[in-house]
Design a protein around this motif. Structure first.
Motif, PDB file in Angstrom:
ATOM      1  N   HIS A 126       0.854  -1.191   0.000  1.00 26.55           N
ATOM      2  CA  HIS A 126       0.000   0.000   0.000  1.00 26.55           C
ATOM      3  C   HIS A 126       0.890   1.241   0.000  1.00 26.55           C
ATOM      4  O   HIS A 126       1.649   1.478   0.945  1.00 26.55           O
ATOM      5  N   ILE A 127       0.784   2.016  -1.082  1.00 24.13           N
ATOM      6  CA  ILE A 127       1.655   3.177  -1.279  1.00 24.13           C
ATOM      7  C   ILE A 127       0.796   4.424  -1.388  1.00 24.13           C
ATOM      8  O   ILE A 127      -0.105   4.493  -2.231  1.00 24.13           O
ATOM      9  N   LYS A 128       1.079   5.396  -0.561  1.00 24.89           N
ATOM     10  CA  LYS A 128       0.346   6.654  -0.620  1.00 24.89           C
ATOM     11  C   LYS A 128       0.853   7.491  -1.789  1.00 24.89           C
ATOM     12  O   LYS A 128       2.016   7.367  -2.207  1.00 24.89           O
ATOM     13  N   SER A 129      -0.018   8.348  -2.294  1.00 28.10           N
ATOM     14  CA  SER A 129       0.370   9.236  -3.392  1.00 28.10           C
ATOM     15  C   SER A 129       1.562  10.092  -2.973  1.00 28.10           C
ATOM     16  O   SER A 129       1.575  10.675  -1.888  1.00 28.10           O
ATOM     17  N   GLY A 130       2.591  10.139  -3.800  1.00 29.74           N
ATOM     18  CA  GLY A 130       3.771  10.944  -3.519  1.00 29.74           C
ATOM     19  C   GLY A 130       4.884  10.222  -2.794  1.00 29.74           C
ATOM     20  O   GLY A 130       5.962  10.784  -2.594  1.00 29.74           O
ATOM     21  N   GLU A 131       4.670   8.950  -2.435  1.00 29.45           N
ATOM     22  CA  GLU A 131       5.710   8.197  -1.730  1.00 29.45           C
ATOM     23  C   GLU A 131       6.672   7.538  -2.712  1.00 29.45           C
ATOM     24  O   GLU A 131       6.324   7.246  -3.857  1.00 29.45           O
ATOM     25  N   THR A 132       7.891   7.284  -2.235  1.00 27.31           N
ATOM     26  CA  THR A 132       8.895   6.560  -3.009  1.00 27.31           C
ATOM     27  C   THR A 132       9.137   5.207  -2.359  1.00 27.31           C
ATOM     28  O   THR A 132       9.374   5.119  -1.152  1.00 27.31           O
ATOM     29  N   VAL A 133       9.076   4.159  -3.180  1.00 29.96           N
ATOM     30  CA  VAL A 133       9.283   2.797  -2.700  1.00 29.96           C
ATOM     31  C   VAL A 133      10.460   2.181  -3.441  1.00 29.96           C
ATOM     32  O   VAL A 133      10.483   2.162  -4.677  1.00 29.96           O
ATOM     33  N   GLY A 134      11.436   1.702  -2.696  1.00 32.49           N
ATOM     34  CA  GLY A 134      12.571   1.002  -3.284  1.00 32.49           C
ATOM     35  C   GLY A 134      12.286  -0.488  -3.342  1.00 32.49           C
ATOM     36  O   GLY A 134      11.695  -1.054  -2.419  1.00 32.49           O
ATOM     37  N   ILE A 135      12.685  -1.125  -4.432  1.00 31.74           N
ATOM     38  CA  ILE A 135      12.492  -2.569  -4.597  1.00 31.74           C
ATOM     39  C   ILE A 135      13.854  -3.208  -4.844  1.00 31.74           C
ATOM     40  O   ILE A 135      14.563  -2.847  -5.779  1.00 31.74           O
ATOM     41  N   VAL A 136      14.206  -4.156  -3.982  1.00 28.28           N
ATOM     42  CA  VAL A 136      15.522  -4.790  -4.015  1.00 28.28           C
ATOM     43  C   VAL A 136      15.333  -6.295  -4.125  1.00 28.28           C
ATOM     44  O   VAL A 136      14.438  -6.862  -3.488  1.00 28.28           O
TER      45      VAL A 136
ATOM     46  N   THR B 152       9.980  14.355  -6.919  1.00 25.85           N
ATOM     47  CA  THR B 152       9.235  15.206  -5.994  1.00 25.85           C
ATOM     48  C   THR B 152       7.747  15.230  -6.347  1.00 25.85           C
ATOM     49  O   THR B 152       7.369  15.429  -7.502  1.00 25.85           O
ATOM     50  N   ASN B 153       6.908  14.978  -5.345  1.00 28.84           N
ATOM     51  CA  ASN B 153       5.438  15.007  -5.493  1.00 28.84           C
ATOM     52  C   ASN B 153       4.902  13.967  -6.474  1.00 28.84           C
ATOM     53  O   ASN B 153       3.843  14.152  -7.066  1.00 28.84           O
ATOM     54  N   ARG B 154       5.640  12.874  -6.659  1.00 25.00           N
ATOM     55  CA  ARG B 154       5.159  11.774  -7.491  1.00 25.00           C
ATOM     56  C   ARG B 154       5.261  10.468  -6.703  1.00 25.00           C
ATOM     57  O   ARG B 154       6.063  10.349  -5.780  1.00 25.00           O
ATOM     58  N   THR B 155       4.490   9.495  -7.119  1.00 26.07           N
ATOM     59  CA  THR B 155       4.640   8.148  -6.587  1.00 26.07           C
ATOM     60  C   THR B 155       5.691   7.451  -7.428  1.00 26.07           C
ATOM     61  O   THR B 155       5.583   7.408  -8.657  1.00 26.07           O
ATOM     62  N   VAL B 156       6.721   6.910  -6.773  1.00 24.08           N
ATOM     63  CA  VAL B 156       7.864   6.390  -7.516  1.00 24.08           C
ATOM     64  C   VAL B 156       8.253   4.997  -7.027  1.00 24.08           C
ATOM     65  O   VAL B 156       8.363   4.761  -5.815  1.00 24.08           O
ATOM     66  N   PHE B 157       8.434   4.094  -7.984  1.00 29.22           N
ATOM     67  CA  PHE B 157       9.068   2.802  -7.720  1.00 29.22           C
ATOM     68  C   PHE B 157      10.520   2.908  -8.185  1.00 29.22           C
ATOM     69  O   PHE B 157      10.775   3.260  -9.340  1.00 29.22           O
ATOM     70  N   VAL B 158      11.456   2.579  -7.317  1.00 26.70           N
ATOM     71  CA  VAL B 158      12.871   2.549  -7.698  1.00 26.70           C
ATOM     72  C   VAL B 158      13.362   1.119  -7.573  1.00 26.70           C
ATOM     73  O   VAL B 158      13.500   0.590  -6.462  1.00 26.70           O
ATOM     74  N   ILE B 159      13.588   0.466  -8.714  1.00 25.06           N
ATOM     75  CA  ILE B 159      14.188  -0.865  -8.708  1.00 25.06           C
ATOM     76  C   ILE B 159      15.698  -0.662  -8.682  1.00 25.06           C
ATOM     77  O   ILE B 159      16.265  -0.048  -9.583  1.00 25.06           O
ATOM     78  N   ALA B 160      16.335  -1.164  -7.634  1.00 26.48           N
ATOM     79  CA  ALA B 160      17.709  -0.758  -7.369  1.00 26.48           C
ATOM     80  C   ALA B 160      18.691  -1.920  -7.478  1.00 26.48           C
ATOM     81  O   ALA B 160      18.438  -3.013  -6.965  1.00 26.48           O
ATOM     82  N   HIS B 161      19.801  -1.673  -8.153  1.00 21.92           N
ATOM     83  CA  HIS B 161      20.957  -2.561  -8.101  1.00 21.92           C
ATOM     84  C   HIS B 161      21.952  -1.997  -7.095  1.00 21.92           C
ATOM     85  O   HIS B 161      22.537  -2.734  -6.311  1.00 21.92           O
ATOM     86  N   ARG B 162      22.107  -0.676  -7.111  1.00 19.83           N
ATOM     87  CA  ARG B 162      22.945   0.000  -6.112  1.00 19.83           C
ATOM     88  C   ARG B 162      22.030   0.492  -4.989  1.00 19.83           C
ATOM     89  O   ARG B 162      21.125   1.286  -5.219  1.00 19.83           O
TER      90      ARG B 162
END
Length: 301
Positions: free
Chosen positions: A84-94, A246-256
Motif C-alpha cells: 500500500h503506497i500513498k500518493s507521492g511516496e517513493t518505494v525502493g524494490i531490491v 518530488t510530489n510523485r509516486t515512484v518505484f525505484v528498482i535498485a541494483h545499487r
C-alpha cells in the motif's frame, strides 16, 4: 498478452496511490508445438521406446522452486503481494535476478493482469481504466533507454508530443540535463541517431529522465536506471532523478542500494515474495537480507 478494456472505462487517474491486495502472477508458458507424426509404424515405435527410455523430452529451462516429493509446485512469479503506497511516496524494490521486481511494476501499468488479487491505482482497479489512459500516467526510465532519430527536442517530445519548447527546456532544467544539452553543437536542435550518437550513457539517461519530466505523470518507475553508469556520473543522474521524484509516486528498482536509502519504504523480494520491508534504518536494524547486501556479506546476482 491480450489486455482488454472494459465497456465503460475510466480515463482519469485521481491520484498516484497504489495498492496490491493479495496479488499473484505467473507467466504463461507457451505450449510446444506437437511434432509431426512419422508415417512409418517402425519409426513411431522407435520414437516411443526412446521417449520411455529417457523419461521424456529434456529441457535446459530453469524449473520452478523445488518442492517436497508429492507437494504441489509453486511456480508463481509473484506470490500474495500486499503493498500500500500513498500518493507521492517513493518505494525502493531490491532483489536478485528473477525475484519479481520488474514483473511487480509491470502490473501497475497493466502490461500484464494479475492471476489473483487486485492492483489499484488511484483507488480503482487497473482493469477499470482505459489501458492507454492508464499507461499515459506512468513513466518508465530503464537501464538502457531508446532514443529516436531526430533532434534532442524531438526526443523530448516523445514524453508529450504537444509540449512547447519552453516546457521541454524546463523539464531538462528539473532533470539536470539542460547544461549538457546547451553544450551540444546545435543545442536542443542537435540531431541524434537511434544509438544516441556521441552522447555518453549518462547523458542518454539524463535525456530519458527529462523526457519523463516532459510527460509529467503522477507515477514513475525507475528500473535500475543508474546501474550501467559510473559512480561519478551516477551522482549527476541521481540529482536529476531526485528532482523528478518530488510530489510523485515512484518505484525505484535498485541494483545499487544508494539509490533507495532515502525511500519512504524498501521492499526486499525473493522468489516472488516480500521477505522484508521498512525504511533503510529499519532494515539495517533487522540485520536480515538487506543488511547483508548493504554490508557486502551478500551480493545481488
Amino acid at each position: 498478452p491480450d489486455i482488454a478494456d472494459p465497456q465503460d472505462p475510466l480515463f482519469e487517474v485521481p491520484d498516484g496511490s497504489i495498492d496490491f491486495e493479495q496479488v499473484s502472477f505467473t507467466y504463461k508458458r507457451p505450449q510446444p508445438a506437437k511434432p509431426p507424426q512419422p508415417r512409418s509404424r517402425l519409426m513411431r515405435k522407435m520414437m516411443a521406446s526412446q521417449s520411455e527410455g529417457d523419461g521424456g523430452p529434456a529441457t535446459d529451462a530453469p524449473g520452478p522452486e523445488a518442492a517436497a516429493p508429492g507437494a504441489p509446485v509453486d511456480d508463481r512469479t509473484l506470490r500474495d503481494i500486499d503493498l500500500h503506497i500513498k500518493s507521492g511516496e517513493t518505494v525502493g524494490i531490491v532483489g536478485g535476478t528473477g525475484s519479481g521486481k520488474s514483473t511487480l511494476v509491470s502490473l501497475v501499468s497493466r502490461l500484464y493482469d494479475a492471476d489473483a488479487g487486485t492492483v489499484r491505482v488511484g483507488g480503482h482497479d487497473v482493469r477499470a481504466y482505459d489501458t492507454s489512459a492508464l499507461r499515459d500516467q506512468v513513466a518508465v526510465v530503464l537501464q538502457q533507454n531508446e532514443l529516436f532519430s531526430g533532434t534532442v527536442l524531438d526526443n523530448l517530445r516523445w514524453g508529450d508530443e504537444n509540449a512547447t519548447e519552453e516546457e521541454c527546456r524546463e523539464a531538462c532544467r528539473i532533470a539536470c540535463a539542460d547544461e549538457f544539452i546547451e553544450r551540444l553543437p546545435q543545442g536542443y536542435l542537435t540531431p541524434l541517431s537511434e544509438e544516441g550518437g556521441s552522447l555518453s550513457q549518462g547523458q542518454r539517461q539524463l535525456l530519458a529522465i527529462a523526457r519523463a519530466a516532459v510527460a509529467d505523470p503522477p507515477v514513475m518507475i525507475m528500473d535500475e536506471a543508474t546501474s550501467s553508469i559510473d559512480t561519478r556520473t551516477e551522482a549527476i543522474v541521481q540529482a536529476g532523478m531526485d528532482a523528478l521524484m518530488t510530489n510523485r509516486t515512484v518505484f525505484v528498482i535498485a541494483h545499487r542500494l544508494s539509490t533507495v536509502q532515502n525511500a519512504n519504504a524498501i521492499m526486499v523480494l525473493d522468489h516472488g515474495r516480500i521477505i522484508e520491508r521498512g525504511t533503510h534504518d529499519d532494515l539495517i536494524k533487522l540485520k536480515g537480507t538487506y543488511y547483508q547486501l548493504y554490508t557486502g556479506a551478500l551480493e545481488l546476482d
